[in-house]
Scaffold this motif. Structure first.
Motif, PDB file in Angstrom:
ATOM      1  N   LYS A   1       0.830  -1.206   0.000  1.00  0.00           N
ATOM      2  CA  LYS A   1       0.000   0.000   0.000  1.00  0.00           C
ATOM      3  C   LYS A   1       0.863   1.253   0.000  1.00  0.00           C
ATOM      4  O   LYS A   1       0.517   2.256  -0.630  1.00  0.00           O
ATOM      5  CB  LYS A   1      -0.925  -0.013   1.216  1.00  0.00           C
ATOM      6  CG  LYS A   1      -1.911   1.116   1.226  1.00  0.00           C
ATOM      7  CD  LYS A   1      -2.863   1.001   2.400  1.00  0.00           C
ATOM      8  CE  LYS A   1      -3.849   2.148   2.356  1.00  0.00           C
ATOM      9  NZ  LYS A   1      -4.814   2.062   3.442  1.00  0.00           N
TER      10      LYS A   1
ATOM     11  N   ILE B   1      -3.002  -5.415  -3.017  1.00  0.00           N
ATOM     12  CA  ILE B   1      -3.028  -5.581  -1.556  1.00  0.00           C
ATOM     13  C   ILE B   1      -3.719  -6.887  -1.189  1.00  0.00           C
ATOM     14  O   ILE B   1      -3.227  -7.643  -0.347  1.00  0.00           O
ATOM     15  CB  ILE B   1      -3.702  -4.362  -0.896  1.00  0.00           C
ATOM     16  CG1 ILE B   1      -2.824  -3.133  -1.131  1.00  0.00           C
ATOM     17  CG2 ILE B   1      -3.928  -4.592   0.595  1.00  0.00           C
ATOM     18  CD1 ILE B   1      -3.462  -1.823  -0.755  1.00  0.00           C
ATOM     19  N   TRP B   2      -4.822  -7.174  -1.837  1.00  0.00           N
ATOM     20  CA  TRP B   2      -5.476  -8.456  -1.605  1.00  0.00           C
ATOM     21  C   TRP B   2      -4.606  -9.616  -2.079  1.00  0.00           C
ATOM     22  O   TRP B   2      -4.575 -10.678  -1.447  1.00  0.00           O
ATOM     23  CB  TRP B   2      -6.842  -8.497  -2.287  1.00  0.00           C
ATOM     24  CG  TRP B   2      -7.885  -7.829  -1.463  1.00  0.00           C
ATOM     25  CD1 TRP B   2      -8.449  -6.615  -1.677  1.00  0.00           C
ATOM     26  CD2 TRP B   2      -8.468  -8.333  -0.267  1.00  0.00           C
ATOM     27  NE1 TRP B   2      -9.347  -6.322  -0.683  1.00  0.00           N
ATOM     28  CE2 TRP B   2      -9.382  -7.367   0.196  1.00  0.00           C
ATOM     29  CE3 TRP B   2      -8.306  -9.504   0.466  1.00  0.00           C
ATOM     30  CZ2 TRP B   2     -10.134  -7.545   1.353  1.00  0.00           C
ATOM     31  CZ3 TRP B   2      -9.057  -9.668   1.620  1.00  0.00           C
ATOM     32  CH2 TRP B   2      -9.959  -8.698   2.048  1.00  0.00           C
TER      33      TRP B   2
ATOM     34  N   SER C   1      -2.495  -1.097  -6.061  1.00  0.00           N
ATOM     35  CA  SER C   1      -3.940  -1.161  -6.218  1.00  0.00           C
ATOM     36  C   SER C   1      -4.540  -2.063  -5.141  1.00  0.00           C
ATOM     37  O   SER C   1      -3.828  -2.795  -4.451  1.00  0.00           O
ATOM     38  CB  SER C   1      -4.285  -1.719  -7.603  1.00  0.00           C
ATOM     39  OG  SER C   1      -3.844  -3.074  -7.681  1.00  0.00           O
ATOM     40  N   LYS C   2      -5.857  -2.015  -5.024  1.00  0.00           N
ATOM     41  CA  LYS C   2      -6.533  -2.876  -4.042  1.00  0.00           C
ATOM     42  C   LYS C   2      -6.332  -4.351  -4.385  1.00  0.00           C
ATOM     43  O   LYS C   2      -6.204  -5.192  -3.500  1.00  0.00           O
ATOM     44  CB  LYS C   2      -8.019  -2.548  -3.968  1.00  0.00           C
ATOM     45  CG  LYS C   2      -8.287  -1.235  -3.281  1.00  0.00           C
ATOM     46  CD  LYS C   2      -9.759  -1.004  -3.087  1.00  0.00           C
ATOM     47  CE  LYS C   2      -9.953   0.329  -2.375  1.00  0.00           C
ATOM     48  NZ  LYS C   2     -11.309   0.560  -1.975  1.00  0.00           N
ATOM     49  N   ARG C   3      -6.281  -4.647  -5.659  1.00  0.00           N
ATOM     50  CA  ARG C   3      -6.050  -6.046  -6.058  1.00  0.00           C
ATOM     51  C   ARG C   3      -4.667  -6.516  -5.632  1.00  0.00           C
ATOM     52  O   ARG C   3      -4.486  -7.663  -5.251  1.00  0.00           O
ATOM     53  CB  ARG C   3      -6.218  -6.196  -7.572  1.00  0.00           C
ATOM     54  CG  ARG C   3      -7.656  -6.124  -7.991  1.00  0.00           C
ATOM     55  CD  ARG C   3      -7.803  -6.394  -9.454  1.00  0.00           C
ATOM     56  NE  ARG C   3      -9.206  -6.288  -9.826  1.00  0.00           N
ATOM     57  CZ  ARG C   3      -9.642  -6.448 -11.037  1.00  0.00           C
ATOM     58  NH1 ARG C   3      -8.806  -6.703 -12.008  1.00  0.00           N
ATOM     59  NH2 ARG C   3     -10.929  -6.340 -11.291  1.00  0.00           N
TER      60      ARG C   3
END
Length: 164
Positions: free
Chosen positions: A75, A84-85, A80-82
């Protein structure tokens, strides 16, 4: 009975200390269990509730930092959020593959997530590297919490025996 509790506590503390660097062992919770057994063996006269609460907070803090460090590293570099996931999922899957999995899982997960999100291989590599740096910092923080726990226990016992 007291000797058995002390021996078991020392074993838990040593295994827990080893577990701070070995991914298969829950190091800090084992160390907390050893500290609790030491407190129990002295009827909470040497280490009381305040000390155990402090050690519990260190345990929670160290475990949280260890699990969140890779995601926070990703982060921090603008992932991106993807990504991080992907780092999170890679960390979970990597736990089953010893040390290489603990390093490569979050790295590959974050890089794959970033590549899927942006289709940019350089950005994916950057996010993967930031994830690994975060993981290393998380392990360092976990080791720091482990040594803080050991120092706290040692100080409590030294203080007790000096003033006894």
């Amino acid at each position: 009975m007291t000797a058995v509790l002390v021996i078991l506590a020392i074993i838990l503390l040593l295994i827990g200390l080893l577990g701070t660097v070995m991914p298969a062992l829950p190091g800090l919770p084992l160390m907390f269990g050893g500290a609790w057994l030491l407190a129990l063996s002295s009827n909470y006269q040497i280490m009381g509730a305040g000390t155990l609460i402090s050690l519990g907070i260190l345990t929670i803090l160290g475990c949280t930092m260890d699990y969140m460090a890779g995601m926070l590293g990703a982060k921090h570099c603008g992932a991106s959020k993807r990504a991080i996931w992907g780092a999170f999922i890679g960390a979970i899957i990597g736990m089953f593959f010893a040390v290489p999995g603990m390093i490569l899982g979050p790295l590959l997960g974050a890089a794959a997530g970033e590549f899927i999100a942006r289709r940019n291989l350089i950005a994916a590599g950057k996010v993967g590297l930031a994830t690994v740096i975060g993981l290393v910092l998380g392990v360092v923080a976990k080791i720091g919490c482990a040594f803080a726990m050991l120092i706290t226990i040692a100080v409590m016992y030294l203080y007790h025996f000096i003033n006894f």
